[in-house]
Design an enzyme around this catalytic site. Structure first.
Site, PDB file in Angstrom:
ATOM      1  N   GLY A  22       0.855  -1.179   0.000  1.00  0.00           N
ATOM      2  CA  GLY A  22       0.000   0.000   0.000  1.00  0.00           C
ATOM      3  C   GLY A  22       0.896   1.236   0.000  1.00  0.00           C
ATOM      4  O   GLY A  22       1.898   1.284   0.742  1.00  0.00           O
ATOM      5  N   ALA A  23       0.526   2.222  -0.825  1.00  0.00           N
ATOM      6  CA  ALA A  23       1.417   3.359  -1.079  1.00  0.00           C
ATOM      7  C   ALA A  23       1.909   4.057   0.196  1.00  0.00           C
ATOM      8  O   ALA A  23       3.109   4.246   0.399  1.00  0.00           O
ATOM      9  CB  ALA A  23       0.702   4.356  -1.988  1.00  0.00           C
ATOM     10  N   ARG A  65       9.945  -1.585  -5.132  1.00  0.00           N
ATOM     11  CA  ARG A  65       8.669  -1.531  -5.866  1.00  0.00           C
ATOM     12  C   ARG A  65       8.627  -0.206  -6.635  1.00  0.00           C
ATOM     13  O   ARG A  65       8.776   0.853  -6.030  1.00  0.00           O
ATOM     14  CB  ARG A  65       7.476  -1.665  -4.903  1.00  0.00           C
ATOM     15  CG  ARG A  65       7.470  -3.007  -4.166  1.00  0.00           C
ATOM     16  CD  ARG A  65       6.123  -3.326  -3.574  1.00  0.00           C
ATOM     17  NE  ARG A  65       5.136  -3.587  -4.588  1.00  0.00           N
ATOM     18  CZ  ARG A  65       3.820  -3.653  -4.343  1.00  0.00           C
ATOM     19  NH1 ARG A  65       3.370  -3.444  -3.118  1.00  0.00           N
ATOM     20  NH2 ARG A  65       2.966  -3.898  -5.309  1.00  0.00           N
ATOM     21  N   ASP A 218      -1.599   4.876  -6.227  1.00  0.00           N
ATOM     22  CA  ASP A 218      -0.187   4.655  -5.881  1.00  0.00           C
ATOM     23  C   ASP A 218       0.702   5.754  -6.439  1.00  0.00           C
ATOM     24  O   ASP A 218       1.813   5.974  -5.955  1.00  0.00           O
ATOM     25  CB  ASP A 218       0.274   3.298  -6.399  1.00  0.00           C
ATOM     26  CG  ASP A 218      -0.546   2.187  -5.751  1.00  0.00           C
ATOM     27  OD1 ASP A 218      -1.651   1.905  -6.242  1.00  0.00           O
ATOM     28  OD2 ASP A 218      -0.100   1.657  -4.724  1.00  0.00           O
TER      29      ASP A 218
HETATM   30  O1  MRU Z   1       0.258  -3.876  -4.560  1.00  0.00           O
HETATM   31  P1  MRU Z   1      -0.251  -3.168  -3.347  1.00  0.00           P
HETATM   32  O2  MRU Z   1      -1.112  -3.990  -2.472  1.00  0.00           O
HETATM   33  O3  MRU Z   1       0.842  -2.441  -2.595  1.00  0.00           O
HETATM   34  O4  MRU Z   1      -1.177  -2.107  -4.050  1.00  0.00           O
HETATM   35  C1  MRU Z   1      -1.424  -0.883  -3.589  1.00  0.00           C
HETATM   36  C2  MRU Z   1      -2.849  -0.777  -3.345  1.00  0.00           C
HETATM   37  O5  MRU Z   1      -3.313  -1.283  -2.358  1.00  0.00           O
HETATM   38  C3  MRU Z   1      -3.738  -0.098  -4.240  1.00  0.00           C
HETATM   39  O6  MRU Z   1      -3.329   0.128  -5.503  1.00  0.00           O
HETATM   40  C4  MRU Z   1      -4.426   1.011  -3.509  1.00  0.00           C
HETATM   41  O7  MRU Z   1      -5.642   1.201  -4.077  1.00  0.00           O
HETATM   42  C5  MRU Z   1      -3.658   2.295  -3.480  1.00  0.00           C
HETATM   43  S1  MRU Z   1      -2.414   2.275  -2.292  1.00  0.00           S
HETATM   44  C6  MRU Z   1      -3.130   3.078  -1.023  1.00  0.00           C
END
Ligand code: MRU
Length: 337
Positions: A22-23, A65, A218
């Site tokens: 998550g961002a 990432r 993100d």
């Molecule tokens: O691959 P992840 O689980 O790190 O993905 C990010 C997310 O959970 C989503 O894209 C989300 O909607 C935005 S991050 C707050």
């Protein structure tokens, strides 16, 4: 699972292998990763070696990432803060303080996103006089940030204010962040919700069963294009076709002020096994992974897609609500160049 992370290598692995994801959360984790980097560099023989060790750590964390800009943003903020000090002790102390600031700011900004976003839900409830049905994709909740979440913050605020809400939770293949994380979070908070297959959203919109969509992001370009979990673009298209408002909630740490177009956002390509296999609980509670694709088939796994600004109704930020455009973002963040 509570995991102790005591080195840059462990932090990089935790981010890459998605023990944290998550961002906002990977930004906060990277902030603490840079604090660990100062501890690891503290034994260096010269200042030059100290700085070289820090730069290597920054590169290691940045490479984990590529899509969520919060990660690079946190690393750069740390580098600026640390280099602003001269003694090693001061650099270590500054890195710890900055890591805390990044984490605390993330929580506070998400809380404010809730305050602003709840107005949209309240308005819909007044107009409709019944439960507001909100569709969300992936997990942009408190498991993706330090607290509150971005897309879920307005939902929690509405629920806490007594506004009846119900959330359609996209399962979010292939990692199932919706079915596993968002559904769990909402359940913990007592928010009524229903998990749906990713492909169900368009059908629900056609039948008037979705009042609004709120998703996270993100990375958002300063022109308003939005990278979010794979599948978000299709939801935005369906929302546009059915006149369902499509909101994106974001703290400013997710805005990339250097990118003018979403097609320049790097899209993470993850292992094909995430598509060909599924992990879940067996009846005895143990976790198992099974194959779900035809043996020998190859699979592609782009983890994010880009929704063009023209499909986004508005942004919900910590400073308020704005149009998804350069003009809109600049109206809330005039100091950004
Ligand atoms: O691959 P992840 O689980 O790190 O993905 C990010 C997310 O959970 C989503 O894209 C989300 O909607 C935005 S991050 C707050």
């Amino acid at each position: 699972v509570i995991e102790d992370v005591a080195s840059v290598a462990q932090m990089a692995a935790a981010i890459k292998e998605m023990h944290v994801r998550g961002a906002g959360l990977i930004g906060a984790a990277a902030g603490y990763g840079m604090y660990l980097a100062t501890l690891e560099a503290s034994g260096a023989g010269s200042d030059g070696e100290f700085e070289a060790s820090l730069s290597r750590a920054a590169e290691t964390l940045r490479a984990t990432r590529p899509t969520a800009v919060n990660l690079a943003w946190a690393v750069e903020r740390q580098m600026r803060a640390i280099m602003g000090e001269t003694s090693r002790e001061a650099r270590i102390a500054r890195a710890f303080q900055t890591a805390r600031e990044i984490a605390d700011e993330d929580a506070e900004y998400c809380r404010r996103i809730g305050d602003h976003g709840v107005k949209l839900i309240r308005r819909l409830h007044r107009k409709k006089g019944a439960t507001v049905h909100i569709l969300t994709h992936c997990n942009a909740g408190w498991l993706a940030f330090v607290d509150y979440g971005s897309a879920t913050a307005p939902i929690y605020a509405a629920h806490d204010a007594g506004i009846p809400v119900h959330v359609w939770v996209d399962e979010t293949r292939p990692r199932n962040q919706g079915a596993k994380l968002t559904a769990w979070e909402l359940g913990q908070h007592g928010v009524p919700h229903t998990v749906i297959a990713d492909n169900a959203g368009g059908h629900l919109m056609q039948h008037g069963m979705v009042d609004m969509v709120i998703v996270g992001t993100d990375r958002t370009t300063f022109t308003g294009d939005v990278a979010n979990k794979i599948g978000t673009y299709l939801k935005a298209l369906a929302a546009k076709d059915n006149n369902v408002p499509f909101y994106v909630a974001l703290p400013s740490s997710t805005i990339d002020w250097t990118l003018a177009s979403g097609d320049r956002i790097p899209i993470e390509e993850r292992a094909s096994g995430e598509v060909t296999k599924m992990t879940g609980r067996l009846p005895d509670g143990s976790v198992a992974t099974v194959d779900i694709a035809a043996p020998g088939s190859t699979a592609a796994n782009p983890a994010f897609d880009v929704t063009p600004a023209r499909l986004v109704t508005q942004f919900i930020t910590e400073r308020g609500i704005c149009e998804a455009s350069q003009k809109g973002l600049r109206s809330l963040f005039p100091e950004m160049k």
